[in-house]
Design a protein around this motif. Structure first.
Motif, short mmCIF file in Angstrom:
data_model
loop_
_atom_site.label_atom_id
_atom_site.label_comp_id
_atom_site.label_asym_id
_atom_site.label_seq_id
_atom_site.Cartn_x
_atom_site.Cartn_y
_atom_site.Cartn_z
N ARG A 56 39.98 -65.10 115.20
CA ARG A 56 38.63 -64.65 115.55
C ARG A 56 38.52 -64.29 117.02
O ARG A 56 37.81 -63.39 117.39
CB ARG A 56 37.61 -65.73 115.21
N VAL A 103 32.91 -62.95 114.79
CA VAL A 103 31.63 -63.30 115.38
C VAL A 103 31.30 -62.23 116.43
O VAL A 103 32.08 -61.97 117.34
CB VAL A 103 31.68 -64.70 116.03
N VAL A 104 30.12 -61.59 116.28
CA VAL A 104 29.72 -60.49 117.15
C VAL A 104 28.49 -60.93 117.94
O VAL A 104 27.52 -61.44 117.38
CB VAL A 104 29.39 -59.22 116.31
N ASP A 105 28.54 -60.72 119.25
CA ASP A 105 27.40 -61.02 120.11
C ASP A 105 26.36 -59.92 119.94
O ASP A 105 26.64 -58.74 120.15
CB ASP A 105 27.86 -61.11 121.56
N THR A 106 25.14 -60.28 119.57
CA THR A 106 24.10 -59.28 119.33
C THR A 106 23.39 -58.87 120.60
O THR A 106 22.60 -57.92 120.60
CB THR A 106 23.06 -59.82 118.33
N GLY A 107 23.63 -59.56 121.70
CA GLY A 107 23.03 -59.19 122.98
C GLY A 107 21.76 -59.95 123.31
O GLY A 107 21.30 -59.93 124.45
N ASP A 108 21.16 -60.62 122.35
CA ASP A 108 19.93 -61.37 122.61
C ASP A 108 20.16 -62.88 122.62
O ASP A 108 19.25 -63.66 122.43
CB ASP A 108 18.85 -61.01 121.59
N GLY A 109 21.41 -63.27 122.83
CA GLY A 109 21.74 -64.69 122.86
C GLY A 109 22.15 -65.23 121.51
O GLY A 109 22.59 -66.37 121.41
N ALA A 110 22.01 -64.45 120.48
CA ALA A 110 22.40 -64.89 119.14
C ALA A 110 23.72 -64.21 118.75
O ALA A 110 24.19 -63.31 119.44
CB ALA A 110 21.31 -64.54 118.13
N PHE A 111 24.27 -64.67 117.67
CA PHE A 111 25.53 -64.11 117.19
C PHE A 111 25.38 -63.73 115.72
O PHE A 111 24.61 -64.33 114.99
CB PHE A 111 26.67 -65.12 117.34
N THR A 136 32.02 -54.02 117.52
CA THR A 136 32.32 -55.46 117.49
C THR A 136 32.03 -56.14 118.82
O THR A 136 31.97 -57.36 118.87
CB THR A 136 33.80 -55.69 117.15
N GLY A 137 31.84 -55.36 119.88
CA GLY A 137 31.59 -55.95 121.18
C GLY A 137 32.82 -56.54 121.84
O GLY A 137 32.71 -57.34 122.76
#
Length: 185
Positions: A127, A86-94, A163-164
């Motif tokens: 994960r 699971v990667v954090d996209t930076g806009d609050g979503a994954f 991957t953050g």
């Protein structure tokens, strides 16, 4: 460790089957003939009435064998590779990053390093705490320290940033590619 357990169980099963087959072929077993019971009437009465503890020992041994067989079966079904991150996209979503895609990207980047003939990557762990297992096959002229520095530097930095993850532990195994000696004429 699972490979060692599998080979050990296979060897033990092979020994038992070979010994049983040899005993049957030589006529040594069953001892009293084809239709004779394994325990005679006197032995059944002796073990059945005089000593009651042996039943519990046999039951405990069988229960232990069943538990070990269940453990072995469950360990066979367990996946060794991590299927996704699971990667954090930076806009609050994954977003969901497939493990094979990350493996392929790291293998392509590591395979492009100078002196690397082939690279295999496996994403392992959980994960929340993934790790990489990298196998590098080096060409005969390659310097292992340079290949390891290239892997530890830009390749793993790109994997971490994509991957953050703050940390992405990696285990690298280096081997030398086999090559033929040159002919001198």
């Amino acid at each position: 460790m699972l490979g060692v357990v599998n080979r050990t169980l296979l060897a033990l099963a092979g020994l038992v089957l070979t010994a049983t087959g040899a005993a049957l072929l030589t006529g040594w077993w069953p001892p009293a003939g084809r239709h004779a019971p394994l325990l005679t009437e006197a032995a059944r009465h002796r073990y059945g009435h005089a000593e009651d503890w042996w039943r519990w020992v046999v039951l405990a041994g069988l229960a232990l064998c069943v538990l070990l067989a269940l453990w072995w079966l469950l360990s066979q079904l367990r996946r060794s590779r991590l299927p996704a991150l699971v990667v954090d996209t930076g806009d609050g979503a994954f977003a969901l990053l497939r493990g094979r895609a990350l493996e392929a990207a790291v293998a392509a980047e590591a395979g492009a390093l100078d002196g690397v003939a082939r690279c295999r990557v496996a994403l392992r762990g959980r994960r929340g705490s993934p790790s990489l297992r990298i196998a590098l096959e080096l060409e005969p002229h390659a310097v292992p320290a340079d290949a390891l520095a290239g892997l530890a530097g830009p390749v793993l930095a790109h994997a971490r940033s994509s991957t953050g993850l703050p940390a992405l532990p990696a285990e690298a195994r280096l081997t030398a590619a086999s090559h033929r000696a040159r002919r001198v004429t």
